[in-house]
Design a protein around this motif. Structure first.
Motif, PDB file in Angstrom:
ATOM      1  N   LEU A 104     -57.168 -43.448  18.590  1.00  0.00           N
ATOM      2  CA  LEU A 104     -56.437 -43.723  19.790  1.00  0.00           C
ATOM      3  C   LEU A 104     -55.299 -42.720  19.859  1.00  0.00           C
ATOM      4  O   LEU A 104     -54.239 -43.027  21.190  1.00  0.00           O
ATOM      5  CB  LEU A 104     -55.846 -45.246  19.325  1.00  0.00           C
ATOM      6  N   ALA A 105     -54.983 -41.883  19.014  1.00  0.00           N
ATOM      7  CA  ALA A 105     -53.860 -40.871  19.036  1.00  0.00           C
ATOM      8  C   ALA A 105     -54.379 -39.674  19.657  1.00  0.00           C
ATOM      9  O   ALA A 105     -53.473 -38.739  19.969  1.00  0.00           O
ATOM     10  CB  ALA A 105     -53.132 -40.498  17.765  1.00  0.00           C
ATOM     11  N   ALA A 106     -55.459 -39.417  20.036  1.00  0.00           N
ATOM     12  CA  ALA A 106     -56.193 -38.233  20.262  1.00  0.00           C
ATOM     13  C   ALA A 106     -55.985 -37.761  22.008  1.00  0.00           C
ATOM     14  O   ALA A 106     -55.917 -36.638  22.064  1.00  0.00           O
ATOM     15  CB  ALA A 106     -57.586 -38.255  20.452  1.00  0.00           C
ATOM     16  N   ASP A 107     -55.844 -38.976  22.647  1.00  0.00           N
ATOM     17  CA  ASP A 107     -55.570 -38.326  24.108  1.00  0.00           C
ATOM     18  C   ASP A 107     -53.961 -38.322  24.276  1.00  0.00           C
ATOM     19  O   ASP A 107     -53.307 -39.318  24.602  1.00  0.00           O
ATOM     20  CB  ASP A 107     -56.144 -39.617  25.058  1.00  0.00           C
ATOM     21  N   ASN A 108     -53.693 -37.207  24.513  1.00  0.00           N
ATOM     22  CA  ASN A 108     -52.084 -36.894  24.439  1.00  0.00           C
ATOM     23  C   ASN A 108     -51.520 -37.487  25.830  1.00  0.00           C
ATOM     24  O   ASN A 108     -50.361 -37.865  25.773  1.00  0.00           O
ATOM     25  CB  ASN A 108     -51.760 -35.283  24.640  1.00  0.00           C
ATOM     26  N   ALA A 109     -52.382 -37.476  26.932  1.00  0.00           N
ATOM     27  CA  ALA A 109     -51.844 -38.103  28.258  1.00  0.00           C
ATOM     28  C   ALA A 109     -51.772 -39.546  27.959  1.00  0.00           C
ATOM     29  O   ALA A 109     -50.456 -40.122  28.302  1.00  0.00           O
ATOM     30  CB  ALA A 109     -52.873 -37.570  29.328  1.00  0.00           C
ATOM     31  N   VAL A 110     -52.592 -40.250  27.557  1.00  0.00           N
ATOM     32  CA  VAL A 110     -52.441 -41.787  27.350  1.00  0.00           C
ATOM     33  C   VAL A 110     -51.210 -41.924  26.465  1.00  0.00           C
ATOM     34  O   VAL A 110     -50.495 -42.965  26.734  1.00  0.00           O
ATOM     35  CB  VAL A 110     -53.691 -42.276  26.968  1.00  0.00           C
ATOM     36  N   VAL A 111     -51.363 -41.238  25.513  1.00  0.00           N
ATOM     37  CA  VAL A 111     -50.081 -41.668  24.424  1.00  0.00           C
ATOM     38  C   VAL A 111     -48.864 -41.401  24.852  1.00  0.00           C
ATOM     39  O   VAL A 111     -47.962 -42.256  24.737  1.00  0.00           O
ATOM     40  CB  VAL A 111     -50.177 -40.747  23.044  1.00  0.00           C
ATOM     41  N   THR A 112     -48.521 -40.244  25.597  1.00  0.00           N
ATOM     42  CA  THR A 112     -47.097 -39.776  26.166  1.00  0.00           C
ATOM     43  C   THR A 112     -46.866 -40.757  27.315  1.00  0.00           C
ATOM     44  O   THR A 112     -45.626 -41.241  27.509  1.00  0.00           O
ATOM     45  CB  THR A 112     -46.877 -38.405  26.706  1.00  0.00           C
ATOM     46  N   ALA A 113     -47.905 -41.305  28.154  1.00  0.00           N
ATOM     47  CA  ALA A 113     -47.661 -42.044  29.396  1.00  0.00           C
ATOM     48  C   ALA A 113     -47.257 -43.341  28.725  1.00  0.00           C
ATOM     49  O   ALA A 113     -46.214 -44.013  29.226  1.00  0.00           O
ATOM     50  CB  ALA A 113     -48.834 -42.220  30.043  1.00  0.00           C
TER      51      ALA A 113
END
Length: 232
Positions: A104-113
């Motif tokens: 769940l930390a792999a998608d930078n866009a999702v995590v930063t959003a």
């Protein structure tokens, strides 16, 4: 704090202005051997302590995967890379059956959003809400066992019926005392590097148990199907 103060605990003999190259190489080799021995000891003791629980946890994971369950892993910093490695081990194994697994930390866009819009402590919980089902498995990795974003995600996962597993270090922190974890594997060390090495080994053991049990489940189903065909 000087650069020497910040790194001296790793290789104190380098910061002592060693000028003899041969002596320095000897010290480096001794340091590497000592760390390897400590890592091996810690991994062995962790397996001795948690061997039975790893078998139970891996068996329960396999049963969920057999019903179409998925694996979600998550962690912060170095533990986020460990979580990604663990998810990759399940989803793209060198042998055995692939399992649907995501870090769940792999998608930078999702995590930063999520971090920007709703708060960093919710970056994993919100993803559990969006994707998880009651047949799934959640594994949280933390060397301290005290991360707020992991604990909120674990609570959410447990409420949704997921099997919840934690890898922690030191004394286990909040993870060790959490009622929302079905299993908590605490590596009893004060060294972050050694904890993460043992976490990798424990994750591999879980994967091995899952593969063995899923193979057993497939054999059982095949045998029943053959018995049914013969009866007809």
């Amino acid at each position: 704090m000087t650069d020497s103060d910040a790194t001296g605990f790793l290789y104190p003999f380098i910061e002592s202005e060693e000028t003899d190259a041969a002596s320095l190489l000897t010290d480096l080799a001794a340091s590497a051997r000592g760390k390897a021995a400590e890592s091996s000891r810690l991994q062995r003791e962790s397996l001795e302590e948690y061997g039975a629980s790893l078998t139970v946890a891996g068996t329960q994971m396999a049963e969920r995967f057999h019903r179409g369950g998925r694996l979600y892993t998550f962690g912060n910093g170095g533990s986020s890379t460990d979580a990604a490695t663990l998810a990759s081990l399940f989803s793209r194994p060198a042998r055995g059956r692939p399992i649907a697994a995501w870090s769940l930390a792999a998608d930078n866009a999702v995590v930063t959003a999520l971090g920007n819009d709703v708060g960093f402590e919710l970056i994993f919980k919100r993803q559990i809400i969006a994707h998880a089902r009651d047949r799934d498995v959640a594994i949280a990795l933390s060397t301290s066992g005290n991360s707020d974003d992991l604990m909120t995600a674990i609570t959410e996962a447990r409420e949704r019926g997921l099997l919840t597993i934690g890898f922690s270090g030191h004394d286990g922190g909040r993870m060790a005392a959490a009622d929302d974890l079905d299993f908590c594997f605490t590596v009893r060390s004060q060294c972050i590097h050694r904890i993460q090495e043992s976490h990798a080994m424990l994750g591999y053991r879980l994967w091995s148990v899952v593969q063995v049990h899923m193979q057993s489940l497939r054999r059982t189903i095949t045998a029943r199907a053959l018995d049914g065909a013969h009866a007809i």
